[in-house]
Design an enzyme around this catalytic site. Structure first.
Site, mmCIF file in Angstrom:
data_model
loop_
_atom_site.group_PDB
_atom_site.id
_atom_site.type_symbol
_atom_site.label_atom_id
_atom_site.label_comp_id
_atom_site.label_asym_id
_atom_site.label_seq_id
_atom_site.Cartn_x
_atom_site.Cartn_y
_atom_site.Cartn_z
ATOM 1 N N GLY A 56 0.823 -1.195 0.000
ATOM 2 C CA GLY A 56 0.000 0.000 0.000
ATOM 3 C C GLY A 56 0.858 1.247 0.000
ATOM 4 N N CYS A 87 5.379 -6.103 1.441
ATOM 5 C CA CYS A 87 5.692 -4.670 1.377
ATOM 6 C C CYS A 87 5.094 -3.945 2.580
ATOM 7 C CB CYS A 87 5.234 -4.098 0.043
ATOM 8 S SG CYS A 87 6.017 -2.514 -0.360
ATOM 9 N N TYR A 88 4.050 -3.135 2.398
ATOM 10 C CA TYR A 88 3.415 -2.483 3.542
ATOM 11 C C TYR A 88 2.929 -3.525 4.546
ATOM 12 C CZ TYR A 88 0.309 0.444 6.338
ATOM 13 O OH TYR A 88 -0.291 1.095 7.394
ATOM 14 N N HIS A 174 7.688 -7.619 -3.958
ATOM 15 C CA HIS A 174 6.396 -8.096 -4.474
ATOM 16 C C HIS A 174 6.588 -9.405 -5.247
ATOM 17 C CE1 HIS A 174 3.905 -4.545 -3.528
ATOM 18 N NE2 HIS A 174 5.046 -3.889 -3.641
ATOM 19 N N GLU A 176 4.243 -11.220 -6.403
ATOM 20 C CA GLU A 176 3.117 -11.404 -7.319
ATOM 21 C C GLU A 176 3.376 -10.856 -8.711
ATOM 22 O OE1 GLU A 176 2.200 -7.538 -5.028
ATOM 23 O OE2 GLU A 176 3.230 -9.445 -4.708
ATOM 24 N N ASP A 233 -12.970 -9.688 -24.161
ATOM 25 C CA ASP A 233 -13.773 -9.661 -22.943
ATOM 26 C C ASP A 233 -15.274 -9.653 -23.231
ATOM 27 O OD1 ASP A 233 -11.232 -9.331 -21.799
ATOM 28 O OD2 ASP A 233 -11.390 -7.165 -22.019
ATOM 29 N N LYS A 379 -7.466 -10.924 -17.829
ATOM 30 C CA LYS A 379 -7.723 -11.295 -19.217
ATOM 31 C C LYS A 379 -7.330 -12.737 -19.525
ATOM 32 C CE LYS A 379 -7.529 -8.132 -22.305
ATOM 33 N NZ LYS A 379 -8.919 -8.076 -22.853
#
Length: 523
Positions: A56, A87-88, A174, A176, A233, A379
């Site tokens: 964050g 992180c945060y 991070h 991710e 989409d 996606k």
């Protein structure tokens, strides 16, 4: 859902929060995001097998800094629930457990080399040194009692700590994002090894769940309008909602005058050949372009386009009501989660990046209730659902194209002359990519009109013509992206073709910026 293992992600405002959820789902584990301010009672009701604290933008020592839910640490300790702070989330754990966090002398941002300094189950598949994605201005200066440091950056910053006996783990980087080497493996180790979760979640169950949700939302009598754009989409959304509603779904393609070269004819032919659904084309280009006259601000463009789209679909709904005697009350959109988190973060600690026309750009009042089955998906997940629904690869492999169309690829005012020039440039660029067999390697490629002119020499004469930019990126999810490394000879050929074939252009530049710090689109 109760039969599956659930991982909760507490959101403290990171732009990557949904990406964490996506990575967890990639590993076959159901994940759910809750605000960082959620009550401990709601956390208990979810019966989580593990909890991840997101990053964050705040500082943990700030006056308005978000905190752990009241009673969180007692709940975690009592139930021995594995927790991973990112992180945060790491800084929040450290400070809550008696450690110290302070402002770093030097901010770490971007790819950073780190090294293992102690054994850890989380990093058993990592090299002794590896690259991670950092994004922080604060750092831990003292670990809580009982924690060991497992990873450090070369600048000396602590990059990971853990206390396996308490089932607590924390990363300053991070895992991710794709920029972190072995990041998905680190998350896997946390879920499978540290949390002992059996991965049993898959997209087939998601498909069944989404169909049931649509049926429940619409009921057995109401009709729905589907906004088809020709992209992945909306095409997949149409097939999914058609499975749920049958002939109570009515599909429309709106030509808003902001499409690519011959896009209306190409898309309608694709609909005819590849979709087993009737699609009506409405040419409302004059309406959109009139509304955009004189508008330069990108946020205003998006809101104008969003409002006009709704007006067009309300008109389409009236035409359906005359045929079926029942006014459609629902509008289907192929909204993805990246649109949502960039447009409307949902709580005070997250920041709006830009208002997507189909989210933050929608008018406050409208006749429709929205059906957005992919609002919490990325996606690549939508493409997988599309394959399960039997959607043609002709749709699934198309590059993303923004709903506001070329309006957000023209910097400044949108005019017919600028649109025509940009269409021709974009067509040359995409054709060149296809001829080289590179189209499927690239996530998205396009041209951008820049509102500047440069001096050039063409045909032995001086020119003072437009500058255009080319952009091509690779990505798996749209949340992070890297610029595509074309061969220099290819770029030279494309530049020559554009300057020779498109009247009014004498300079071509190539965008070599990743996301972050840039977004994929320029506006």
């Amino acid at each position: 859902m109760n039969e599956r293992s659930t991982v909760l992600i507490l959101d403290y405002g990171s732009q990557y929060t949904q990406l964490i959820a996506r990575r967890v789902r990639e590993l076959g584990v159901f994940s759910k995001i809750l605000p960082g301010s959620v009550s401990i009672r709601q956390i208990q009701s979810e019966s989580p097998r593990a909890i991840i604290l997101s990053g964050g933008p705040s500082s943990v020592y700030g006056d308005q800094a978000p905190q752990l839910p009241a009673g969180f640490l007692s709940f975690q300790l009592e139930n021995r629930i594995p927790v991973l702070g990112v992180c945060y989330g790491m800084q929040l754990l450290v400070r809550s457990l008696g450690g110290e966090v302070s402002s770093a002398e030097r901010r770490e941002y971007g790819r950073t080399k780190v090294k293992l300094v102690a054994d850890s189950a989380l990093f058993s598949e990592c090299s002794k040194e590896f690259l991670v994605w950092m994004s922080h201005g604060d750092e831990m200066v003292k670990a809580p009692n009982g924690f060991k440091v497992t990873v450090q950056s070369h600048s000396g910053c602590v990059a990971a700590i853990e206390n396996p006996s308490l089932h607590l783990y924390a990363l300053q980087f991070h895992p991710e994002v794709t920029h972190t080497e072995g990041g998905i493996e680190i998350l896997k180790r946390f879920l499978i090894e540290a949390s002992k979760i059996n991965p049993n979640w898959n997209m087939s169950s998601v498909l069944d769940e989404k169909v049931d949700q649509v049926r429940s939302q619409v009921g057995s009598h109401d009709h729905a309008i589907c906004a088809l754009s020709g992209g992945v989409d909306s095409a997949v959304a149409a097939h999914l909602v058609h499975r749920a509603l049958g002939d109570r779904l009515h599909c429309f393609f709106i030509d808003q005058g902001l499409l690519r070269f011959q896009e209306q004819a190409r898309v309608m032919e694709l609909f005819k050949q590849k979709m087993n659904l009737p699609v009506v084309c409405l040419d409302h280009s004059e309406r959109f372009l009139e509304k955009l006259k004189g508008v330069e601000d990108p946020e205003k463009k998006r809101k104008i386009i969003g409002a006009q789209f709704i007006a067009s679909f309300e008109e389409a709904a009236d035409s359906i009501a005359q045929k079926v005697g029942n006014l459609p009350r629902f509008l289907v959109q192929g909204t993805l989660y990246p649109d949502v988190i960039e447009s409307s973060p949902g709580h005070q600690h997250a920041e709006t990046i830009k208002s997507h026309h189909n989210v933050g750009g929608l008018p406050e009042t409208m006749k429709f209730h929205l059906i957005e089955p992919f609002r919490d998906l990325f996606k690549d997940e939508v493409r997988e659902l599309g394959r399960k629904l039997g959607v043609s690869e002709s749709f699934l492999k198309r590059h993303p194209f923004p709903g506001p169309g070329l309006a957000v690829r023209i910097i400044g005012e949108v005019t017919p002359e600028r649109l025509e020039l940009l269409r021709e440039v974009d067509e040359v660029f995409i054709q060149s990519i296809q001829e080289e067999g590179l189209y499927d390697e690239i996530w998205q490629a396009f041209a951008v009109f820049m509102p500047i002119k440069s001096v050039g020499v063409q045909g032995d004469g001086r020119t003072h013509d437009h500058v255009v930019a080319l952009r091509a990126v690779t990505s798996s999810d749209g949340m992070t992206a890297d610029w595509y490394r074309f061969d220099s000879q290819f770029l030279a050929q494309v530049s020559t073709r554009i300057c020779n074939q498109v009247r009014g252009v004498n300079r071509v530049v190539y965008d070599v910026t990743s996301k972050p710090p840039a977004t994929i689109e320029w506006e």
